[in-house]
Design a protein around this motif. Sequence first.
Motif, PDB file in Angstrom:
ATOM      1  N   LYS A   1       0.827  -1.204   0.000  1.00  0.00           N
ATOM      2  CA  LYS A   1       0.000   0.000   0.000  1.00  0.00           C
ATOM      3  C   LYS A   1       0.867   1.261   0.000  1.00  0.00           C
ATOM      4  O   LYS A   1       0.641   2.197  -0.770  1.00  0.00           O
ATOM      5  CB  LYS A   1      -0.913  -0.022   1.223  1.00  0.00           C
ATOM      6  N   ARG A   2       1.886   1.257   0.850  1.00  0.00           N
ATOM      7  CA  ARG A   2       2.775   2.423   0.917  1.00  0.00           C
ATOM      8  C   ARG A   2       3.592   2.568  -0.359  1.00  0.00           C
ATOM      9  O   ARG A   2       3.906   3.692  -0.780  1.00  0.00           O
ATOM     10  CB  ARG A   2       3.701   2.300   2.121  1.00  0.00           C
ATOM     11  N   ALA A   3       3.952   1.460  -0.983  1.00  0.00           N
ATOM     12  CA  ALA A   3       4.731   1.523  -2.221  1.00  0.00           C
ATOM     13  C   ALA A   3       3.895   2.083  -3.367  1.00  0.00           C
ATOM     14  O   ALA A   3       4.395   2.899  -4.159  1.00  0.00           O
ATOM     15  CB  ALA A   3       5.255   0.142  -2.581  1.00  0.00           C
ATOM     16  N   THR A   4       2.646   1.669  -3.466  1.00  0.00           N
ATOM     17  CA  THR A   4       1.805   2.202  -4.532  1.00  0.00           C
ATOM     18  C   THR A   4       1.534   3.688  -4.324  1.00  0.00           C
ATOM     19  O   THR A   4       1.424   4.435  -5.296  1.00  0.00           O
ATOM     20  CB  THR A   4       0.480   1.430  -4.636  1.00  0.00           C
ATOM     21  N   GLU A   5       1.453   4.118  -3.066  1.00  0.00           N
ATOM     22  CA  GLU A   5       1.309   5.549  -2.802  1.00  0.00           C
ATOM     23  C   GLU A   5       2.559   6.317  -3.219  1.00  0.00           C
ATOM     24  O   GLU A   5       2.479   7.477  -3.611  1.00  0.00           O
ATOM     25  CB  GLU A   5       1.023   5.796  -1.320  1.00  0.00           C
ATOM     26  N   ALA A   6       3.724   5.656  -3.142  1.00  0.00           N
ATOM     27  CA  ALA A   6       4.976   6.289  -3.540  1.00  0.00           C
ATOM     28  C   ALA A   6       5.267   6.125  -5.026  1.00  0.00           C
ATOM     29  O   ALA A   6       6.287   6.587  -5.515  1.00  0.00           O
ATOM     30  CB  ALA A   6       6.135   5.711  -2.729  1.00  0.00           C
ATOM     31  N   GLY A   7       4.376   5.434  -5.748  1.00  0.00           N
ATOM     32  CA  GLY A   7       4.541   5.265  -7.188  1.00  0.00           C
ATOM     33  C   GLY A   7       5.375   4.065  -7.591  1.00  0.00           C
ATOM     34  O   GLY A   7       5.864   4.001  -8.716  1.00  0.00           O
ATOM     35  N   ILE A   8       5.525   3.094  -6.718  1.00  0.00           N
ATOM     36  CA  ILE A   8       6.303   1.883  -7.006  1.00  0.00           C
ATOM     37  C   ILE A   8       5.330   0.752  -7.289  1.00  0.00           C
ATOM     38  O   ILE A   8       4.441   0.479  -6.489  1.00  0.00           O
ATOM     39  CB  ILE A   8       7.210   1.523  -5.813  1.00  0.00           C
ATOM     40  N   THR A   9       5.504   0.097  -8.445  1.00  0.00           N
ATOM     41  CA  THR A   9       4.604  -0.993  -8.798  1.00  0.00           C
ATOM     42  C   THR A   9       5.318  -2.341  -8.889  1.00  0.00           C
ATOM     43  O   THR A   9       4.693  -3.381  -8.714  1.00  0.00           O
ATOM     44  CB  THR A   9       3.919  -0.723 -10.144  1.00  0.00           C
ATOM     45  N   ALA A  10       6.626  -2.343  -9.182  1.00  0.00           N
ATOM     46  CA  ALA A  10       7.368  -3.589  -9.341  1.00  0.00           C
ATOM     47  C   ALA A  10       8.632  -3.543  -8.489  1.00  0.00           C
ATOM     48  O   ALA A  10       9.307  -2.516  -8.426  1.00  0.00           O
ATOM     49  CB  ALA A  10       7.734  -3.813 -10.803  1.00  0.00           C
ATOM     50  N   VAL A  11       8.941  -4.651  -7.825  1.00  0.00           N
ATOM     51  CA  VAL A  11      10.122  -4.744  -6.977  1.00  0.00           C
ATOM     52  C   VAL A  11      10.844  -6.067  -7.232  1.00  0.00           C
ATOM     53  O   VAL A  11      10.282  -6.987  -7.816  1.00  0.00           O
ATOM     54  CB  VAL A  11       9.762  -4.648  -5.480  1.00  0.00           C
ATOM     55  N   VAL A  12      12.095  -6.132  -6.778  1.00  0.00           N
ATOM     56  CA  VAL A  12      12.868  -7.364  -6.771  1.00  0.00           C
ATOM     57  C   VAL A  12      12.855  -7.870  -5.338  1.00  0.00           C
ATOM     58  O   VAL A  12      13.153  -7.118  -4.410  1.00  0.00           O
ATOM     59  CB  VAL A  12      14.319  -7.102  -7.228  1.00  0.00           C
ATOM     60  N   PHE A  13      12.505  -9.129  -5.129  1.00  0.00           N
ATOM     61  CA  PHE A  13      12.365  -9.664  -3.776  1.00  0.00           C
ATOM     62  C   PHE A  13      13.700 -10.196  -3.282  1.00  0.00           C
ATOM     63  O   PHE A  13      14.347 -11.014  -3.929  1.00  0.00           O
ATOM     64  CB  PHE A  13      11.309 -10.772  -3.751  1.00  0.00           C
ATOM     65  N   ASP A  14      14.115  -9.724  -2.107  1.00  0.00           N
ATOM     66  CA  ASP A  14      15.341 -10.176  -1.453  1.00  0.00           C
ATOM     67  C   ASP A  14      14.931 -10.834  -0.136  1.00  0.00           C
ATOM     68  O   ASP A  14      14.475 -10.163   0.778  1.00  0.00           O
ATOM     69  CB  ASP A  14      16.260  -8.984  -1.206  1.00  0.00           C
ATOM     70  N   ARG A  15      15.078 -12.140  -0.048  1.00  0.00           N
ATOM     71  CA  ARG A  15      14.623 -12.878   1.127  1.00  0.00           C
ATOM     72  C   ARG A  15      15.615 -12.818   2.271  1.00  0.00           C
ATOM     73  O   ARG A  15      15.377 -13.383   3.333  1.00  0.00           O
ATOM     74  CB  ARG A  15      14.324 -14.320   0.754  1.00  0.00           C
ATOM     75  N   GLY A  16      16.741 -12.162   2.098  1.00  0.00           N
ATOM     76  CA  GLY A  16      17.689 -11.949   3.175  1.00  0.00           C
ATOM     77  C   GLY A  16      18.422 -13.189   3.632  1.00  0.00           C
ATOM     78  O   GLY A  16      18.848 -13.273   4.777  1.00  0.00           O
ATOM     79  N   GLY A  17      18.568 -14.181   2.765  1.00  0.00           N
ATOM     80  CA  GLY A  17      19.256 -15.405   3.146  1.00  0.00           C
ATOM     81  C   GLY A  17      18.367 -16.406   3.851  1.00  0.00           C
ATOM     82  O   GLY A  17      18.803 -17.503   4.155  1.00  0.00           O
ATOM     83  N   ASN A  18      17.126 -16.033   4.135  1.00  0.00           N
ATOM     84  CA  ASN A  18      16.190 -16.954   4.774  1.00  0.00           C
ATOM     85  C   ASN A  18      15.538 -17.841   3.721  1.00  0.00           C
ATOM     86  O   ASN A  18      15.489 -17.493   2.544  1.00  0.00           O
ATOM     87  CB  ASN A  18      15.092 -16.166   5.500  1.00  0.00           C
ATOM     88  N   LYS A  19      15.013 -18.972   4.158  1.00  0.00           N
ATOM     89  CA  LYS A  19      14.272 -19.830   3.245  1.00  0.00           C
ATOM     90  C   LYS A  19      12.986 -19.145   2.850  1.00  0.00           C
ATOM     91  O   LYS A  19      12.365 -18.441   3.651  1.00  0.00           O
ATOM     92  CB  LYS A  19      13.933 -21.164   3.909  1.00  0.00           C
ATOM     93  N   TYR A  20      12.571 -19.350   1.602  1.00  0.00           N
ATOM     94  CA  TYR A  20      11.303 -18.800   1.129  1.00  0.00           C
ATOM     95  C   TYR A  20      10.196 -19.714   1.634  1.00  0.00           C
ATOM     96  O   TYR A  20       9.715 -20.609   0.948  1.00  0.00           O
ATOM     97  CB  TYR A  20      11.293 -18.712  -0.398  1.00  0.00           C
ATOM     98  N   HIS A  21       9.824 -19.497   2.895  1.00  0.00           N
ATOM     99  CA  HIS A  21       8.924 -20.412   3.577  1.00  0.00           C
ATOM    100  C   HIS A  21       8.341 -19.674   4.764  1.00  0.00           C
ATOM    101  O   HIS A  21       8.984 -18.810   5.345  1.00  0.00           O
ATOM    102  CB  HIS A  21       9.730 -21.634   4.039  1.00  0.00           C
ATOM    103  N   GLY A  22       7.130 -19.984   5.138  1.00  0.00           N
ATOM    104  CA  GLY A  22       6.555 -19.434   6.361  1.00  0.00           C
ATOM    105  C   GLY A  22       6.351 -17.939   6.312  1.00  0.00           C
ATOM    106  O   GLY A  22       5.659 -17.416   5.452  1.00  0.00           O
ATOM    107  N   ARG A  23       6.972 -17.230   7.244  1.00  0.00           N
ATOM    108  CA  ARG A  23       6.753 -15.789   7.376  1.00  0.00           C
ATOM    109  C   ARG A  23       7.349 -14.997   6.224  1.00  0.00           C
ATOM    110  O   ARG A  23       6.794 -13.978   5.831  1.00  0.00           O
ATOM    111  CB  ARG A  23       7.330 -15.295   8.698  1.00  0.00           C
TER     112      ARG A  23
END
Length: 123
Positions: A86-108
């Motif tokens: 919501k905050r990104a669309t208000e700032a005009g951002i529609t597409a991002v690159v996801f960085d999971r921070g070294g964590n598994k893409y799972h759960g939270r």
Amino acid sequence: MAVSIKGKGKFVARARRHMRLRKRISGTTERPRLVVTRSNRHMVAQIIDDTVGRTLVAASTLEAELRSGNENKVDKARKVGELIAKRATEAGITAVVFDRGGNKYHGRVAAVADGARDGGLTL
């Protein structure tokens, strides 16, 4: 980038995975990086433009509106994703690159990504 991380343990392993990811993932002005930081209790999501090194938008479970409530941690993580979208669309951002921070893409971590997608961001 010559960073040497020595030692054993899960924290060192996560840092090593994150460095491996960051070699390939970088946020630009057109498509900034959505980085997720996970602790045992909280989730923090930031959208960062790496060309200037600045945080554009941030959301966290530490905020008052998400702190109160009886949801479990996965539900709160999904709300963080929706809030950052919501905050990104208000700032005009529609597409991002996801960085999971070294964590598994799972759960939270996956819940933040799903919440961001539900909120309208393209990952």
